[in-house]
Design a protein around this motif. Structure first.
Motif, short mmCIF file in Angstrom:
data_model
loop_
_atom_site.label_atom_id
_atom_site.label_comp_id
_atom_site.label_asym_id
_atom_site.label_seq_id
_atom_site.Cartn_x
_atom_site.Cartn_y
_atom_site.Cartn_z
N THR A 178 -19.46 -5.16 8.59
CA THR A 178 -19.30 -6.60 8.56
C THR A 178 -18.00 -6.94 9.30
O THR A 178 -17.03 -6.20 9.22
CB THR A 178 -19.29 -7.15 7.11
N ARG A 179 -18.02 -8.03 10.08
CA ARG A 179 -16.82 -8.48 10.79
C ARG A 179 -16.75 -10.00 10.78
O ARG A 179 -17.78 -10.67 10.73
CB ARG A 179 -16.77 -8.09 12.25
N TYR A 180 -15.52 -10.48 10.86
CA TYR A 180 -15.26 -11.91 10.87
C TYR A 180 -14.38 -12.25 12.06
O TYR A 180 -13.39 -11.58 12.31
CB TYR A 180 -14.53 -12.33 9.59
N THR A 181 -14.77 -13.30 12.76
CA THR A 181 -13.96 -13.81 13.86
C THR A 181 -13.70 -15.29 13.58
O THR A 181 -14.63 -16.05 13.31
CB THR A 181 -14.68 -13.66 15.22
N GLU A 186 -9.27 -13.99 5.73
CA GLU A 186 -9.23 -12.52 5.65
C GLU A 186 -9.13 -12.04 4.20
O GLU A 186 -9.85 -11.12 3.79
CB GLU A 186 -8.06 -12.01 6.48
N GLN A 246 -25.84 -12.52 12.60
CA GLN A 246 -24.63 -13.24 12.98
C GLN A 246 -24.77 -14.70 12.58
O GLN A 246 -25.78 -15.35 12.89
CB GLN A 246 -24.41 -13.13 14.48
N LEU A 261 -16.09 -20.07 12.27
CA LEU A 261 -16.02 -18.79 11.59
C LEU A 261 -17.31 -18.05 11.92
O LEU A 261 -18.39 -18.52 11.59
CB LEU A 261 -15.87 -18.98 10.08
N TRP A 287 -19.45 -14.73 11.39
CA TRP A 287 -19.64 -13.58 10.50
C TRP A 287 -20.78 -12.75 11.03
O TRP A 287 -21.91 -13.22 11.14
CB TRP A 287 -19.92 -14.06 9.08
N ALA A 321 -9.63 -9.86 10.09
CA ALA A 321 -10.31 -10.93 10.81
C ALA A 321 -9.73 -11.03 12.22
O ALA A 321 -8.51 -10.94 12.41
CB ALA A 321 -10.17 -12.25 10.08
N ALA A 356 -12.51 -12.63 2.52
CA ALA A 356 -13.49 -11.64 2.99
C ALA A 356 -13.23 -10.30 2.31
O ALA A 356 -14.18 -9.65 1.83
CB ALA A 356 -13.42 -11.50 4.51
#
Length: 159
Positions: free
Chosen positions: A125-128, A51, A36, A139, A141, A88, A54
């Motif tokens: 994989t995720r993005y916030t 988004e 992370q 951000l 990741w 995202a 990504a």
């Protein structure tokens, strides 16, 4: 799980991936291979463009579109999907004071880590995107280490 029409290729795991898979399944509470990163950003930011960027990177690198199958197979497999878009997650915490924002971010990252990844189901994989002020963002990741090592990480970060 995923649509078979969306399968681009199927491979056996590398020895390192097989080891990570074994330990990830054995020690589900440890999150040893959960990675992370938290990038503070100042200035204007478009969640939609984050988004899009990504998803562009995901489309370029097959490993970011990979699922790992280990149930009902004689040997674990990595299945590369043709498409695996992500959305995202956006959080607006501008209404919180600085200490509350710090606590919120810590709790958010811990909850994300506790969620972990389903290696055979989730995108790995995720993005916030967290908006802390009009021009203040974080951000976050998160990804599973089975996707990439330090060498690959640098290449992906350049993109």
């Amino acid at each position: 799980m995923f649509d078979k029409q969306n399968v681009e290729d199927i491979y056996f795991l590398s020895p390192m991936q097989a080891g990570m898979l074994f330990h990830s399944l054995k020690d589900t509470e440890q999150h040893t291979y959960f990675e992370q990163l938290d990038f503070p950003i100042k200035g204007e930011l478009s969640v939609e463009l984050v988004e899009q960027a990504a998803n562009h990177v995901i489309s370029r690198y097959s490993v970011l579109r990979t699922a790992f199958l280990y149930k009902n197979v004689s040997k674990p497999l990595q299945v590369v999907l043709k498409q695996r878009p992500i959305k995202a997650d956006y959080r607006d915490i501008r209404h919180l004071n600085e200490q509350q924002q710090h606590t919120y971010l810590t709790d958010l990252k811990n909850a994300d880590k506790a969620k972990g990844f389903s290696l055979s189901g989730d995108p790995l994989t995720r993005y916030t995107v967290v908006q802390r002020g009009d021009e203040s963002w974080n951000l976050i990741w998160s990804y599973h280490h089975i996707l990439m090592d330090g060498w690959c990480f640098g290449i992906v970060m350049d993109d």
